[in-house]
Design an enzyme around this catalytic site. Structure first.
Site, PDB file in Angstrom:
ATOM      1  N   LYS A  52       6.987 -29.846-154.890  1.00  0.00           N
ATOM      2  CA  LYS A  52       7.378 -30.453-156.175  1.00  0.00           C
ATOM      3  C   LYS A  52       6.165 -30.696-157.054  1.00  0.00           C
ATOM      4  CE  LYS A  52      10.511 -29.533-154.757  1.00  0.00           C
ATOM      5  NZ  LYS A  52      11.069 -29.026-153.506  1.00  0.00           N
ATOM      6  N   GLU A 204      16.723 -10.317-150.989  1.00  0.00           N
ATOM      7  CA  GLU A 204      17.740 -11.219-150.424  1.00  0.00           C
ATOM      8  C   GLU A 204      18.817 -10.373-149.738  1.00  0.00           C
ATOM      9  OE1 GLU A 204      18.586 -14.457-149.878  1.00  0.00           O
ATOM     10  OE2 GLU A 204      20.564 -13.772-149.247  1.00  0.00           O
ATOM     11  N   ARG A 273      15.212 -22.111-141.462  1.00  0.00           N
ATOM     12  CA  ARG A 273      14.372 -22.881-140.545  1.00  0.00           C
ATOM     13  C   ARG A 273      15.065 -23.041-139.185  1.00  0.00           C
ATOM     14  NH1 ARG A 273      10.249 -25.474-143.169  1.00  0.00           N
ATOM     15  NH2 ARG A 273      10.043 -26.899-141.422  1.00  0.00           N
ATOM     16  N   ALA A 320      15.874 -33.805-146.395  1.00  0.00           N
ATOM     17  CA  ALA A 320      15.246 -35.078-146.055  1.00  0.00           C
ATOM     18  C   ALA A 320      16.201 -36.252-146.266  1.00  0.00           C
ATOM     19  CB  ALA A 320      13.997 -35.269-146.920  1.00  0.00           C
ATOM     20  N   HIS A 444      23.209 -42.462-175.481  1.00  0.00           N
ATOM     21  CA  HIS A 444      23.062 -41.291-176.347  1.00  0.00           C
ATOM     22  C   HIS A 444      21.714 -41.346-177.049  1.00  0.00           C
ATOM     23  CE1 HIS A 444      24.122 -38.074-179.115  1.00  0.00           C
ATOM     24  NE2 HIS A 444      23.615 -38.820-180.097  1.00  0.00           N
TER      25      HIS A 444
HETATM   26  P1  NAD Z   1      17.742 -20.979-147.126  1.00  0.00           P
HETATM   27  O1  NAD Z   1      18.741 -21.004-146.049  1.00  0.00           O
HETATM   28  O2  NAD Z   1      17.892 -21.833-148.317  1.00  0.00           O
HETATM   29  O3  NAD Z   1      17.566 -19.484-147.668  1.00  0.00           O
HETATM   30  C1  NAD Z   1      17.240 -18.414-146.819  1.00  0.00           C
HETATM   31  C2  NAD Z   1      17.679 -17.166-147.521  1.00  0.00           C
HETATM   32  O4  NAD Z   1      17.212 -16.069-146.784  1.00  0.00           O
HETATM   33  C3  NAD Z   1      19.188 -17.038-147.617  1.00  0.00           C
HETATM   34  O5  NAD Z   1      19.526 -16.724-148.937  1.00  0.00           O
HETATM   35  C4  NAD Z   1      19.499 -15.907-146.652  1.00  0.00           C
HETATM   36  O6  NAD Z   1      20.617 -15.154-147.035  1.00  0.00           O
HETATM   37  C5  NAD Z   1      18.229 -15.104-146.729  1.00  0.00           C
HETATM   38  N1  NAD Z   1      17.966 -14.262-145.584  1.00  0.00           N
HETATM   39  C6  NAD Z   1      18.173 -14.554-144.269  1.00  0.00           C
HETATM   40  N2  NAD Z   1      17.772 -13.511-143.498  1.00  0.00           N
HETATM   41  C7  NAD Z   1      17.287 -12.581-144.348  1.00  0.00           C
HETATM   42  C8  NAD Z   1      16.734 -11.293-144.172  1.00  0.00           C
HETATM   43  N3  NAD Z   1      16.593 -10.775-142.957  1.00  0.00           N
HETATM   44  N4  NAD Z   1      16.346 -10.578-145.259  1.00  0.00           N
HETATM   45  C9  NAD Z   1      16.507 -11.111-146.507  1.00  0.00           C
HETATM   46  N5  NAD Z   1      17.041 -12.327-146.735  1.00  0.00           N
HETATM   47  C10 NAD Z   1      17.422 -13.048-145.665  1.00  0.00           C
HETATM   48  O7  NAD Z   1      16.366 -21.252-146.371  1.00  0.00           O
HETATM   49  P2  NAD Z   1      14.924 -21.496-146.955  1.00  0.00           P
HETATM   50  O8  NAD Z   1      14.858 -21.192-148.397  1.00  0.00           O
HETATM   51  O9  NAD Z   1      13.993 -20.801-146.012  1.00  0.00           O
HETATM   52  O10 NAD Z   1      14.797 -23.040-146.765  1.00  0.00           O
HETATM   53  C11 NAD Z   1      14.849 -23.577-145.441  1.00  0.00           C
HETATM   54  C12 NAD Z   1      15.521 -24.922-145.410  1.00  0.00           C
HETATM   55  O11 NAD Z   1      14.732 -25.865-146.073  1.00  0.00           O
HETATM   56  C13 NAD Z   1      16.889 -24.906-146.033  1.00  0.00           C
HETATM   57  O12 NAD Z   1      17.773 -25.584-145.204  1.00  0.00           O
HETATM   58  C14 NAD Z   1      16.714 -25.640-147.322  1.00  0.00           C
HETATM   59  O13 NAD Z   1      17.854 -26.397-147.667  1.00  0.00           O
HETATM   60  C15 NAD Z   1      15.522 -26.540-147.018  1.00  0.00           C
HETATM   61  N6  NAD Z   1      14.782 -26.692-148.254  1.00  0.00           N
HETATM   62  C16 NAD Z   1      15.302 -27.506-149.207  1.00  0.00           C
HETATM   63  C17 NAD Z   1      14.669 -27.629-150.406  1.00  0.00           C
HETATM   64  C18 NAD Z   1      15.248 -28.508-151.441  1.00  0.00           C
HETATM   65  O14 NAD Z   1      16.057 -29.355-151.119  1.00  0.00           O
HETATM   66  N7  NAD Z   1      14.877 -28.350-152.700  1.00  0.00           N
HETATM   67  C19 NAD Z   1      13.510 -26.914-150.677  1.00  0.00           C
HETATM   68  C20 NAD Z   1      13.028 -26.084-149.695  1.00  0.00           C
HETATM   69  C21 NAD Z   1      13.677 -25.978-148.489  1.00  0.00           C
END
Ligand code: NAD
Length: 475
Positions: A52, A204, A273, A320, A444
């Protein structure tokens, strides 16, 4: 007050430290064990907070570049990466240091080390400094979180292939970067690297970015992000990675099975993850683990009655704020209170610019599960506040039950969506009906008004957005 007993919390992230602090507040003799110098976990050291901070810097760059519309011209930015890194690390150090201080004030014993079970009530901590330490506990709370997942076939031994931890360290900004995974991490870090001058490509696997969020919201984010990226491939896979000594050669495969090779300076793996359950000695307990996730009941209790587990380790959204709420439930249940973790809505936020946030039922999930709903939308082009901050490309939508007009879900895209989503979560949790949102006076001009106006769209009387009678909200 006599202490109810001794509790050891393993893992000092937002779940673990929230559990330890709550336990201490309730009088438990509390020990918190974590591998880092201070509590904070992935969120503070390698996740939410550093990302962030970098996204804020990204937004500043964007604002400066786009100020020309208002007749304000800045010179092209000079980015001192060492200073940016120092600033970001400073934010992390301040927050984690403050958590260490909170441990001391609450008389939580913090031990830097790695804990594992010897029996369900005794642990060994391999300390960072010093001899291993034996601990006994009436209760143990597991909060060891998760780590980045790797695609097995693509796990090559190369410093050029990074996970989110390495990417956030911001060692260098490579000229080109391939991101595997178009989820939250892929988009957040992709937009940081792109803003800092890197040509970013995203691959993706599924048909769209950010699977899980409604497509109309995602489209608005992509509209703004796509021009910043070199290439965005969906329904595509990376089938091979080879470190060539100068970069990484990737074999990409599209939906039709067509393959091509491209070279990148760096690759970021962001495909989800995995829970950290392996090195805890859980085989010495009766805790049940399924595909790496510790199994718990609605009070966060494992099958071993004095062992509790929370956060990424137990599955569900890896967020979190979910972990912190589970922490409270676990500690209060352990203290004999009648509580359980049964939220109606857990907000999700993607902190790109624009932000995307959603909570409760999505339109997509409603269609998939055949749940009847009415959907109303208020476009931010009709918001005075959005116009004054040059952010008209936003959307507020409400998912409403046709039966009793309760708010079932909310989706937002636009600047500050992550802040505004809390009002929707409150509405869902309080069982608010759409009329409640329409009748609550919002200040507003603010972006929060768009929630009130979306509710007014439901009744066909939003002052700033005209809905012709024939276009009454969809059912
Ligand atoms: P994610 O699950 O959000 O996204 C992973 C992406 O990778 C998905 O779109 C999936 O379809 C894709 N994917 C999976 N295997 C693949 C492949 N072989 N080839 C291409 N694409 C593939 O996971 P993330 O972005 O790694 O984040 C991990 C975790 O951390 C998530 O649970 C997320 O919610 C959390 N996180 C949250 C925040 C937030 O709240 N802003 C920020 C970062 C991470």
């Amino acid at each position: 007050m006599e202490s109810p007993g001794r509790v050891v919390v393993i893992g000092g992230g937002p779940g673990g430290y929230a559990a330890a602090f709550r336990a201490a507040d309730l009088g438990w003799n509390t020990t918190l064990v974590d591998t880092e110098k201070n509590p904070g976990g992935v969120c503070l050291y390698r996740g939410c907070i550093p990302s962030k901070a970098l996204l804020h810097a990204t937004q500043v760059l964007w604002e400066a570049r786009h100020a020309t519309t208002m007749g304000i011209r800045f010179a092209p930015p000079e980015i001192d990466f060492a200073q940016l890194r120092t600033w970001k690390n400073g934010v992390v150090e301040r927050l984690t240091g403050a958590l260490g201080d909170l441990c001391r004030r609450r008389q939580v014993t913090f031990i830097q080390g790695r804990a594992r079970f010897e029996t369900p009530t005794s642990l060994v901590v391999d300390r960072h400094d010093g001899e291993p330490l034996q601990l006994s506990a009436d209760h143990v709370i597991l909060a060891t979180g998760s780590r980045p997942a790797w695609i097995p076939g693509l796990q090559i031994d190369s410093p050029r292939v990074m996970d989110s931890t390495a990417a956030l360290a911001l060692e260098e900004i490579p000229p080109t970067l391939l991101i595997i995974g178009g989820g939250v991490i892929g988009l957040e870090l992709g937009s940081v690297y792109a803003a800092l001058g890197c040509r970013v490509s995203i691959v993706e696997m599924t048909p769209g970015l950010l699977p899980g969020a409604d497509r109309d919201l995602v489209r608005m984010v992509i509209k703004r992000l796509q021009p910043q990226f070199q290439e965005v491939l969906v329904q595509a896979r990376v089938v091979a990675l080879v470190d060539t000594g100068e970069g990484v050669r990737a074999t990409l495969e599209d939906a039709q099975g067509q393959r091509r090779e491209e070279s990148y300076h760096r690759v970021l793996m962001a495909v989800g993850r995995r829970p950290n359950s392996e090195e805890l000695g859980l085989e010495k307990t009766t805790v049940e683990v399924v595909r790496g996730f510790v199994q718990v009941d609605s009070q966060m209790r494992t099958r071993n009655p004095n062992i509790w587990a929370i956060g990424d380790l137990v599955g569900g959204p890896m967020l979190a704020h979910k972990a912190a709420h589970e922490a409270r439930v676990a500690v209060e249940a352990m203290s004999g209170k009648n509580v359980s973790f049964e939220p109606n809505a857990i907000p999700a936020v993607c902190y790109t610019d624009p932000e995307l946030a959603w909570a409760g039922l999505t339109e997509t999930a409603a269609a998939e599960k055949n749940i009847p709903c009415k959907v109303v939308r208020f476009p931010w082009g009709a918001s005075g506040r959005a116009q004054t901050i040059e952010q008209p490309d936003g959307l507020t939508k409400l998912i409403v039950s046709p039966e009793d007009e309760r708010i079932l879900g909310i989706g937002l895209v636009g600047r500050g969506a992550g802040e505004m989503i809390a009002e929707g979560v409150l509405a869902i949790e309080m069982g608010a009906v759409v009329q409640d949102l329409a009748e609550v006076i919002h200040p507003h001009p603010t972006l929060s008004e768009t929630i009130m106006e979306a509710a007014e769209v439901f009744f066909g009387h939003s002052p700033h957005y005209f809905v012709p009678k024939r276009n009454k909200p969809s059912t």
